[in-house]
Each structure stands twice: as C-alpha cells, then as structure tokens.
Write a protein that holds these residues in place. Structure first.
Motif, PDB file in Angstrom:
ATOM      1  N   LYS A 112       0.908  -1.304   0.040  1.00 46.13           N
ATOM      2  CA  LYS A 112       0.036   0.101  -0.151  1.00 46.13           C
ATOM      3  C   LYS A 112       0.648   1.118   0.033  1.00 46.13           C
ATOM      4  O   LYS A 112       0.591   2.196  -0.602  1.00 46.13           O
ATOM      5  N   GLN A 116       0.781   4.242  -3.027  1.00 47.92           N
ATOM      6  CA  GLN A 116       0.745   5.571  -2.212  1.00 47.92           C
ATOM      7  C   GLN A 116       1.897   6.440  -3.008  1.00 47.92           C
ATOM      8  O   GLN A 116       1.539   7.672  -3.426  1.00 47.92           O
ATOM      9  N   GLU A 154     -10.157  -2.672  -0.425  1.00 46.72           N
ATOM     10  CA  GLU A 154      -9.162  -1.666   0.033  1.00 46.72           C
ATOM     11  C   GLU A 154      -8.209  -1.376  -1.253  1.00 46.72           C
ATOM     12  O   GLU A 154      -7.904  -0.081  -1.425  1.00 46.72           O
ATOM     13  N   MET A 158      -7.768   2.163  -3.752  1.00 48.57           N
ATOM     14  CA  MET A 158      -6.679   2.718  -3.922  1.00 48.57           C
ATOM     15  C   MET A 158      -6.361   3.003  -5.384  1.00 48.57           C
ATOM     16  O   MET A 158      -5.321   3.401  -5.831  1.00 48.57           O
TER      17      MET A 158
END
Length: 382
Positions: A112, A116, A154, A158
């Motif tokens: 993750k 990002q 999730e 994203m």
C-alpha cells in the motif's frame, strides 16, 4: 501484441495500453528478475531497445518502526505492475534496535505504501500477488474477520485495476470486488512439464496412474488434472473436531479415503498449500497402507512451516517419492537442496500475463494451457 512461430509474446508499442513498468517488492526480487528477463527478450525481438522494465523502490523504516514507500524513478503514464510475496518470512526490518521478520501484514502494508508513492501518476496499477493476503481466511464462522475480502476492496479503493493471483485458496473471494479485474491462474501445464522432466519412468495412463484429492476443498483442481490426463480420481475426506480450535483451525481427526483401489498405482496429490505438511504425510501413509506404488505431491506454495525433517524421513522410508512446488513464494536454500523437491518455474507464465494485460488482450489468445498440455502429453507418450 501477436504470436510468432516460436510461440513467444511480442511487444507492439502501438497496441500497448501504456509504457510498461515493473516493481518487485522486498522479497519478490528473484521472481521479478526472471519475469523482467523474459519481457526484455520479447521487447528486443520486436525491435524495442530496452534494457529492463524494473523500477527500483524501497520501503525504509524509521528507528521507531514506522515505514514509508519510495519509488526511485518516474512512473508517470506507465502501466505499472507491482509484484509482492506476502509470505516471504525471510525479510527483516529494524525496530528499536531489534531485527524483526516481516509478516504478511508487513508485506501488505508495504504494498500500500508503494501504491501511495505512485501518487496517482501511473496510467494504471496492477498487482501480481501470487499468494493472496489473508487468503486462507476465506469464510466467516462465528465472529471472525474477513481479511482477504477487505484487503481486495481496499486495493480497489486505492485505484488498483487488476489483480493476478495463483491457485487462490477460495477463488470466490473475487465476489468482494466483482467490478475489478481478478485472474486466478492455475499453473497446471508448468507442473506437468516439471514432472515429465524430473521423474524417470513416468507413465501417465489409466492403468497405472491416478489423481487423489487431499480433501473436498481441493477437489476441483484435482478433477482438472484427472480430466486433462484421462485418468481416474479418488479423494480423501477430512474428518475434523469442530468442538475445538488449534492454530486457528479445527484439528483433523482422520482422513477417510473415497475412490477406487489404489494398489499398484502411481499417485499424484495436488493442493494449494503445504503448511506443516502433516496432512499430506498422513495421506501418503494411508495410501501406502493400501499398497499404492509411487506417491508424488504438489503444492503451489510449499511453506513447510514445521521444517523439512519429517519429509526427509518419509522420502527415506519410501512413503513420498517427490514433492513439487512453485517459485511463487519464498523457498529456503535448504529446501532447494532436497533431493525430493522439484521446483516449478512460473515466471514465464506471469510474463505472458503481464504482456497480455499491457496490450489489453485475452490471455487465451497468448497461451492456451489445454492445447499446450495436449502437445506435452503427445510428446512424452510417444
């Protein structure tokens, strides 16, 4: 992208979705290098002067244990593929001066962080996650979490567009993200090719070879092997004690065999994971008691969480003749040295998938496992 006479995927920059970028997370470097080498080879065959598609990244830690994701070159406009092995327990990080082994949770958090770090600049983000994070917790009993389903949702939130996994413990987890690209790949052809290359005197005929499913949950994958090979199928039923929980699951009381007589038959048992390995050994012992001949087992993910010694003994005593496992997750150097272990290389298959997704074409037009298995059987049966 098209196929040439040597059955190799060829890059065509005019039909690709966007320039290709590849990130191998910590613990997936070996697999990433192999995939990259195939992609570079195909790119050069199509006239592209490309040294590599790998993009360097890091997830450094502060002394307190906090982490961050860092991508060391631009990903703007790229069709980004991130490879992660959430089960690589050999990776370490420092926290308050102590070395800690990375758990699946740590690998998932780092994934993750890298997503990002891409900051929404990539044209598209795709995740190659061979063993799904939280995939063994595939259904809810009582008051339990559903980690895999939540993680998939999730990742979708994203901005991830596609997820490619291999031999999911329960592929129905895709129901959590019905509008998102999700490919559950079975490396059947690669397994059979490895068997033929490594096992001498292998004769896959209905008279001397059988497939046996280790439990009802693995029935579909074993049914497929039996179907493409034209041999019979048996199965074991796991009788569990549902009144107690040990190591997160109900303990197995006994394995009950259902199927035709196995006397004198060579047996192949396929499953998704060998964890402690006690189940596959119990099955091997029972099959030997029923006078089966040679016994081979395959697991997409050979974890061997309780060590290799009991497998060494089973091989020495003639209960197990060989175990196959893929390079989709971490294998210890000790495992790779074992005489009874045969590694199934799936890197080229992943490269095909990446190339196909990058060109937005059906994978079936790139590689047809049914046709390749048929050709493999014809070659060796001659």
């Amino acid at each position: 992208m098209s196929m040439n006479s040597s059955n190799v995927a060829v890059f065509n920059p005019e039909t690709s979705v966007a320039p290709l970028g590849l990130i191998a997370m910590n613990g997936a470097g070996e697999l990433g290098d192999k995939i990259n080498s195939y992609l570079v080879e195909w790119a050069k065959q199509s006239g592209l002067d490309k040294d590599g598609f790998l993009i360097e990244s890091q997830c450094p830690r502060f002394a307190s244990g906090d982490g961050k994701g860092l991508i060391k070159s631009t990903v703007r406009g790229k069709d980004l593929f991130i490879i992660v092995d959430v089960n690589n327990y050999s990776c370490k990080y420092k926290m308050f001066g102590q070395e800690n082994f990375m758990s699946p949770d740590d690998h998932y958090q780092d994934l993750k962080r890298i997503i990002q770090a891409a900051s929404g600049k990539a044209h598209r983000i795709n995740v190659i996650m061979p063993i799904l994070y939280g995939g063994r917790q595939h259904r809810r009993n009582y008051r339990e979490s559903l980690d895999c389903a939540w993680a998939l949702q999730e990742l979708q939130s994203m901005g991830v567009s596609n997820i490619v996994t291999f031999d999911a413990h329960d592929p129905r987890v895709h129901n959590a993200i019905p509008l998102m690209g999700f490919d559950n790949v079975m490396p059947t052809y690669q397994v059979l090719k490895t068997m033929y290359r490594n096992i001498k005197d292998l004769h896959i005929t209905k008279d001397n070879f059988m497939i046996v499913s280790p439990d009802e949950g693995a029935l579909n994958r074993n049914m497929y092997y039996a179907s493409v090979l034209g041999v019979e199928l048996g199965m074991f039923y796991k009788r569990r004690d549902y009144s107690r929980i040990e190591n997160g699951r109900n303990p197995i009381v006994a394995h009950e065999y259902l199927g035709r007589d196995v006397e004198g038959m060579d047996i192949f048992v396929a499953d998704d994971i060998i964890s402690s390995g006690q189940s596959v050994l119990d099955i091997a012992y029972q099959l030997k008691e029923k006078k089966a001949n040679k016994i081979y087992a395959y697991a997409t993910y050979g974890l061997f969480t309780d060590g290799l010694e009991k497998f060494d003994q089973a091989y020495k005593d003639g209960y197990i003749n060989g175990i196959l496992g893929t390079n989709l997750t971490y294998r210890t150097p000790e495992l790779l040295k074992r005489e009874w272990f045969m590694e199934v290389d799936v890197s080229k298959y992943i490269a095909y998938f990446i190339s196909a997704i990058n060109h937005d074409i059906s994978i079936s037009s790139v590689i047809d496992p049914h046709e390749k298995i048929k050709q493999l059987l014809e070659k060796y049966n001659q």
